[in-house]
Design a protein around this motif. Structure first.
Motif, PDB file in Angstrom:
ATOM      1  N   VAL A   2       0.805  -1.245   0.017  1.00  0.00           N
ATOM      2  CA  VAL A   2      -0.035   0.090  -0.021  1.00  0.00           C
ATOM      3  C   VAL A   2       0.844   1.257  -0.186  1.00  0.00           C
ATOM      4  CG1 VAL A   2      -1.666   1.453   1.365  1.00  0.00           C
ATOM      5  CG2 VAL A   2      -1.970  -1.094   0.920  1.00  0.00           C
ATOM      6  N   THR A   3       1.876   1.216   0.843  1.00  0.00           N
ATOM      7  CA  THR A   3       2.691   2.165   0.768  1.00  0.00           C
ATOM      8  C   THR A   3       3.350   2.582  -0.328  1.00  0.00           C
ATOM      9  OG1 THR A   3       3.171   2.049   3.202  1.00  0.00           O
ATOM     10  CG2 THR A   3       4.648   3.492   2.316  1.00  0.00           C
ATOM     11  N   GLY A   4       3.976   1.454  -0.904  1.00  0.00           N
ATOM     12  CA  GLY A   4       4.818   1.597  -2.175  1.00  0.00           C
ATOM     13  C   GLY A   4       3.574   2.153  -3.520  1.00  0.00           C
ATOM     14  N   ARG A   5       2.459   1.660  -3.450  1.00  0.00           N
ATOM     15  CA  ARG A   5       1.580   2.196  -4.415  1.00  0.00           C
ATOM     16  C   ARG A   5       1.372   3.621  -4.366  1.00  0.00           C
ATOM     17  NH1 ARG A   5      -0.981  -3.441  -4.164  1.00  0.00           N
ATOM     18  NH2 ARG A   5      -0.024  -4.394  -5.889  1.00  0.00           N
ATOM     19  N   PHE A   6       1.120   4.148  -2.938  1.00  0.00           N
ATOM     20  CA  PHE A   6       0.724   5.499  -2.514  1.00  0.00           C
ATOM     21  C   PHE A   6       2.177   6.300  -2.987  1.00  0.00           C
ATOM     22  CE2 PHE A   6       1.385   9.101   0.045  1.00  0.00           C
ATOM     23  CZ  PHE A   6       0.277   9.725   0.000  1.00  0.00           C
ATOM     24  N   LEU A   7       3.288   5.817  -2.650  1.00  0.00           N
ATOM     25  CA  LEU A   7       4.581   6.743  -3.241  1.00  0.00           C
ATOM     26  C   LEU A   7       4.633   6.802  -4.646  1.00  0.00           C
ATOM     27  CD1 LEU A   7       7.055   5.372  -0.453  1.00  0.00           C
ATOM     28  CD2 LEU A   7       5.712   7.663  -0.588  1.00  0.00           C
ATOM     29  N   SER A   8       4.379   5.535  -5.535  1.00  0.00           N
ATOM     30  CA  SER A   8       4.685   5.444  -6.807  1.00  0.00           C
ATOM     31  C   SER A   8       3.569   6.443  -7.260  1.00  0.00           C
ATOM     32  CB  SER A   8       4.582   4.185  -7.402  1.00  0.00           C
ATOM     33  OG  SER A   8       5.484   3.499  -6.903  1.00  0.00           O
ATOM     34  N   GLY A   9       2.309   6.286  -6.943  1.00  0.00           N
ATOM     35  CA  GLY A   9       1.163   6.780  -7.566  1.00  0.00           C
ATOM     36  C   GLY A   9       1.157   8.513  -7.071  1.00  0.00           C
ATOM     37  N   PHE A  10       1.699   9.060  -6.152  1.00  0.00           N
ATOM     38  CA  PHE A  10       1.940  10.399  -6.021  1.00  0.00           C
ATOM     39  C   PHE A  10       2.884  10.944  -7.274  1.00  0.00           C
ATOM     40  CE2 PHE A  10       3.754  14.188  -4.088  1.00  0.00           C
ATOM     41  CZ  PHE A  10       2.858  14.893  -3.911  1.00  0.00           C
ATOM     42  N   ALA A  11       4.122  10.283  -7.295  1.00  0.00           N
ATOM     43  CA  ALA A  11       5.138  10.816  -8.136  1.00  0.00           C
ATOM     44  C   ALA A  11       4.515  10.617  -9.667  1.00  0.00           C
ATOM     45  CB  ALA A  11       6.379   9.691  -8.089  1.00  0.00           C
ATOM     46  N   VAL A  12       3.978   9.489  -9.971  1.00  0.00           N
ATOM     47  CA  VAL A  12       3.043   9.315 -11.273  1.00  0.00           C
ATOM     48  C   VAL A  12       2.269  10.484 -11.651  1.00  0.00           C
ATOM     49  CG1 VAL A  12       1.687   7.816 -12.600  1.00  0.00           C
ATOM     50  CG2 VAL A  12       3.617   6.912 -11.513  1.00  0.00           C
ATOM     51  N   LEU A  13       1.233  10.657 -10.775  1.00  0.00           N
ATOM     52  CA  LEU A  13       0.383  11.807 -10.816  1.00  0.00           C
ATOM     53  C   LEU A  13       1.088  13.139 -11.121  1.00  0.00           C
ATOM     54  CD1 LEU A  13      -2.466  11.224  -8.110  1.00  0.00           C
ATOM     55  CD2 LEU A  13      -2.600  10.825 -11.046  1.00  0.00           C
ATOM     56  N   PHE A  14       2.199  13.386 -10.364  1.00  0.00           N
ATOM     57  CA  PHE A  14       2.865  14.812 -10.926  1.00  0.00           C
ATOM     58  C   PHE A  14       3.247  14.693 -12.166  1.00  0.00           C
ATOM     59  CE2 PHE A  14       6.460  17.406 -11.216  1.00  0.00           C
ATOM     60  CZ  PHE A  14       6.191  18.551 -10.524  1.00  0.00           C
ATOM     61  N   LEU A  15       4.088  13.518 -12.582  1.00  0.00           N
ATOM     62  CA  LEU A  15       4.682  13.500 -13.842  1.00  0.00           C
ATOM     63  C   LEU A  15       3.758  13.379 -14.856  1.00  0.00           C
ATOM     64  CD1 LEU A  15       7.692  11.109 -12.969  1.00  0.00           C
ATOM     65  CD2 LEU A  15       7.793  13.268 -13.213  1.00  0.00           C
ATOM     66  N   LEU A  16       2.579  12.894 -14.592  1.00  0.00           N
ATOM     67  CA  LEU A  16       1.498  12.848 -15.679  1.00  0.00           C
ATOM     68  C   LEU A  16       0.930  14.388 -15.969  1.00  0.00           C
ATOM     69  CD1 LEU A  16      -0.626   9.864 -14.998  1.00  0.00           C
ATOM     70  CD2 LEU A  16       0.929  10.104 -17.130  1.00  0.00           C
ATOM     71  N   PHE A  17       0.690  14.987 -14.883  1.00  0.00           N
ATOM     72  CA  PHE A  17       0.394  16.420 -15.181  1.00  0.00           C
ATOM     73  C   PHE A  17       1.594  17.213 -15.688  1.00  0.00           C
ATOM     74  CE2 PHE A  17       0.245  20.707 -13.310  1.00  0.00           C
ATOM     75  CZ  PHE A  17      -1.029  21.069 -13.518  1.00  0.00           C
ATOM     76  N   ASP A  18       2.842  17.211 -15.375  1.00  0.00           N
ATOM     77  CA  ASP A  18       3.952  17.513 -16.004  1.00  0.00           C
ATOM     78  C   ASP A  18       3.813  17.427 -17.437  1.00  0.00           C
ATOM     79  OD1 ASP A  18       6.005  19.301 -16.369  1.00  0.00           O
ATOM     80  OD2 ASP A  18       7.419  17.529 -15.912  1.00  0.00           O
ATOM     81  N   SER A  19       3.745  16.056 -17.839  1.00  0.00           N
ATOM     82  CA  SER A  19       3.804  15.541 -19.302  1.00  0.00           C
ATOM     83  C   SER A  19       2.273  16.200 -20.001  1.00  0.00           C
ATOM     84  CB  SER A  19       3.361  14.161 -19.460  1.00  0.00           C
ATOM     85  OG  SER A  19       3.713  13.799 -20.540  1.00  0.00           O
ATOM     86  N   ALA A  20       1.272  16.193 -19.267  1.00  0.00           N
ATOM     87  CA  ALA A  20       0.077  16.928 -20.109  1.00  0.00           C
ATOM     88  C   ALA A  20       0.418  18.260 -20.271  1.00  0.00           C
ATOM     89  CB  ALA A  20      -0.910  16.956 -19.271  1.00  0.00           C
ATOM     90  N   GLY A  21       1.070  19.145 -19.433  1.00  0.00           N
ATOM     91  CA  GLY A  21       1.183  20.733 -19.819  1.00  0.00           C
ATOM     92  C   GLY A  21       2.154  20.724 -20.839  1.00  0.00           C
ATOM     93  N   LYS A  22       3.223  19.669 -21.105  1.00  0.00           N
ATOM     94  CA  LYS A  22       4.102  19.946 -22.176  1.00  0.00           C
ATOM     95  C   LYS A  22       3.379  19.350 -23.319  1.00  0.00           C
ATOM     96  CE  LYS A  22       8.384  18.877 -19.570  1.00  0.00           C
ATOM     97  NZ  LYS A  22       8.131  19.915 -18.467  1.00  0.00           N
ATOM     98  N   LEU A  23       2.521  18.338 -23.470  1.00  0.00           N
ATOM     99  CA  LEU A  23       2.069  17.908 -24.692  1.00  0.00           C
ATOM    100  C   LEU A  23       0.891  18.915 -25.160  1.00  0.00           C
ATOM    101  CD1 LEU A  23       1.389  14.027 -23.726  1.00  0.00           C
ATOM    102  CD2 LEU A  23       2.869  14.880 -25.232  1.00  0.00           C
TER     103      LEU A  23
END
Length: 146
Positions: free
Chosen positions: A25-46
């Motif tokens: 659960v902790t691993g999925r939370f940490l990964s999910g938080f980073a992934v959401l930020f990176l997806l947001f960053d990617s969307a801004g660039k795209l």
């Protein structure tokens, strides 16, 4: 006669093989938080939004690279979220984030907020991955409890 593959025995529980439910659960939370930020960053660039274009120009890069940076970032994130390719995705994202560190060092950005931020993200990515895939810990010099 059908037998279930050993690699899929953990599908019915939230725990990963060799790990606890809490770690998963902790691993999925940490990964999910980073992934959401990176997806947001990617969307801004795209989408080539103006603040992203302005920020890219302030960092000394031509705005024409923004779309390709978004494509590369999205491909790396997708590679990371697929369990079979998660380690490769983490390696690719580490390289991408290392470029961000180098860029901020080059332009003299503030240490804690700009230079170290990609390192914070990489730590979340790798920490989440290590908690989600305990077999990876065998490669690290971490003291083991017996």
């Amino acid at each position: 006669m059908q037998t279930q593959s050993p690699s899929y025995q953990h599908v019915h529980t939230f725990a990963t093989p060799g790990g606890s439910v809490r770690q998963a659960v902790t691993g999925r939370f940490l990964s999910g938080f980073a992934v959401l930020f990176l997806l947001f960053d990617s969307a801004g660039k795209l989408l080539r939004v103006q603040p992203v274009l302005d920020g890219t120009a302030q960092l000394g890069y031509p705005t024409g690279v923004v779309l390709w940076l978004g494509v590369i970032l999205l491909a790396c994130v997708i590679t990371y979220v697929i369990p079979r390719t998660a380690v490769l995705g983490a390696l690719l994202l580490t390289g991408y984030l290392g470029g961000a560190v180098a860029t901020h060092v080059r332009v003299g950005s503030p240490l804690a907020t700009h230079i170290l931020f990609p390192i914070y993200l990489a730590t979340l990515l790798w920490g989440g991955l290590l908690l989600r895939q305990p077999a990876l810990r065998a490669f690290l010099p971490i003291a083991r409890r017996d």
